[in-house]
Design a protein around this motif. Structure first.
Motif, PDB file in Angstrom:
ATOM      1  N   PRO A  94     -21.407  18.628  41.991  1.00 54.28           N
ATOM      2  CA  PRO A  94     -22.486  16.258  43.052  1.00 54.28           C
ATOM      3  C   PRO A  94     -21.583  15.604  43.238  1.00 54.28           C
ATOM      4  O   PRO A  94     -20.536  15.627  42.222  1.00 54.28           O
ATOM      5  CB  PRO A  94     -23.784  15.971  42.376  1.00 54.28           C
ATOM      6  N   LYS A  95     -21.596  14.814  44.714  1.00 54.39           N
ATOM      7  CA  LYS A  95     -20.472  13.222  44.596  1.00 54.39           C
ATOM      8  C   LYS A  95     -20.754  12.579  45.453  1.00 54.39           C
ATOM      9  O   LYS A  95     -22.029  12.975  45.714  1.00 54.39           O
ATOM     10  CB  LYS A  95     -19.027  14.036  45.351  1.00 54.39           C
ATOM     11  N   LEU A  97     -21.494  10.588  47.764  1.00 51.51           N
ATOM     12  CA  LEU A  97     -21.074  10.100  49.055  1.00 51.51           C
ATOM     13  C   LEU A  97     -21.582   9.490  49.816  1.00 51.51           C
ATOM     14  O   LEU A  97     -20.921   7.966  50.419  1.00 51.51           O
ATOM     15  CB  LEU A  97     -21.161  11.666  49.834  1.00 51.51           C
ATOM     16  N   GLN A  98     -22.630   9.164  49.535  1.00 56.46           N
ATOM     17  CA  GLN A  98     -23.539   7.885  50.881  1.00 56.46           C
ATOM     18  C   GLN A  98     -24.733   7.531  49.788  1.00 56.46           C
ATOM     19  O   GLN A  98     -25.366   8.294  49.064  1.00 56.46           O
ATOM     20  CB  GLN A  98     -24.640   8.822  51.507  1.00 56.46           C
ATOM     21  N   ASP A  99     -24.698   5.675  50.114  1.00 54.65           N
ATOM     22  CA  ASP A  99     -25.641   5.205  49.265  1.00 54.65           C
ATOM     23  C   ASP A  99     -25.250   5.033  47.530  1.00 54.65           C
ATOM     24  O   ASP A  99     -26.353   4.457  47.048  1.00 54.65           O
ATOM     25  CB  ASP A  99     -27.008   5.746  49.508  1.00 54.65           C
ATOM     26  N   HIS A 100     -24.600   5.854  47.344  1.00 51.50           N
ATOM     27  CA  HIS A 100     -24.179   6.506  45.355  1.00 51.50           C
ATOM     28  C   HIS A 100     -23.075   5.789  45.298  1.00 51.50           C
ATOM     29  O   HIS A 100     -22.510   6.333  45.757  1.00 51.50           O
ATOM     30  CB  HIS A 100     -24.747   6.962  45.114  1.00 51.50           C
ATOM     31  N   ASP A 101     -22.763   5.155  43.890  1.00 49.82           N
ATOM     32  CA  ASP A 101     -21.193   5.276  43.563  1.00 49.82           C
ATOM     33  C   ASP A 101     -21.314   5.437  42.243  1.00 49.82           C
ATOM     34  O   ASP A 101     -19.877   5.448  41.495  1.00 49.82           O
ATOM     35  CB  ASP A 101     -21.364   3.658  43.602  1.00 49.82           C
ATOM     36  N   GLY A 102     -22.692   6.437  41.330  1.00 49.89           N
ATOM     37  CA  GLY A 102     -22.787   7.228  40.101  1.00 49.89           C
ATOM     38  C   GLY A 102     -23.336   7.976  39.881  1.00 49.89           C
ATOM     39  O   GLY A 102     -24.493   7.634  40.633  1.00 49.89           O
TER      40      GLY A 102
END
Length: 140
Positions: A94-95, A97-102
């Protein structure tokens, strides 16, 4: 009275760990942690929405497993349903990509080291019980 709109959240599990995602938007939620997911679109099953949302938000391929009992109110007219899920073999890691920074994989001992969104906390408590039972079964 309007029909509730279902938002699916993923309790993405891997080796007795739960994936937590840190919100980057909107500003009032930024920095807090959640179970990733999103809205069920018209004509879409909750399971299909979960797979789609995790592909869009995290770039992973997943399999929904079972619904966590309960329904948690979000802002009207939305309600949260949580499903357990696992990564499919061969899926990339998982990376955000959208709406999250960690992202963080949390063991049962680590679950409360992040600041969960209020509406996700009851589902996380249920997942914590399940993870601890799974650990106990593995230890016996």
């Amino acid at each position: 009275m309007t029909e509730p709109i279902v938002v699916v959240g993923a309790a993405l599990l891997d080796d007795c760990r739960l994936l937590a995602a840190r919100r980057s938007a909107p500003p009032e939620l930024a920095g807090r942690w959640e179970l990733p997911g999103g809205k069920v679109e018209p004509g879409e099953t909750p399971q299909a929405a979960l797979v789609r949302e995790l592909r869009e938000e995290l770039g992973v391929e997943t399999e929904p497993l079972e619904r966590v009992p309960g329904e948690w109110p979000l802002r009207d007219p939305y309600v949260l349903h949580v499903w357990t899920a696992r990564l499919l073999p061969g899926s990339p890691a998982p990376k955000p990509l959208q709406d999250h920074d960690g992202l963080r994989w949390l063991t049962p001992a680590d679950l409360w080291t992040v600041e969960w969104l209020t509406q996700d906390a009851p589902a996380v408590q249920e997942i914590e019980r399940r993870l601890k039972r799974a650990q106990e079964r593995g230890a016996s």
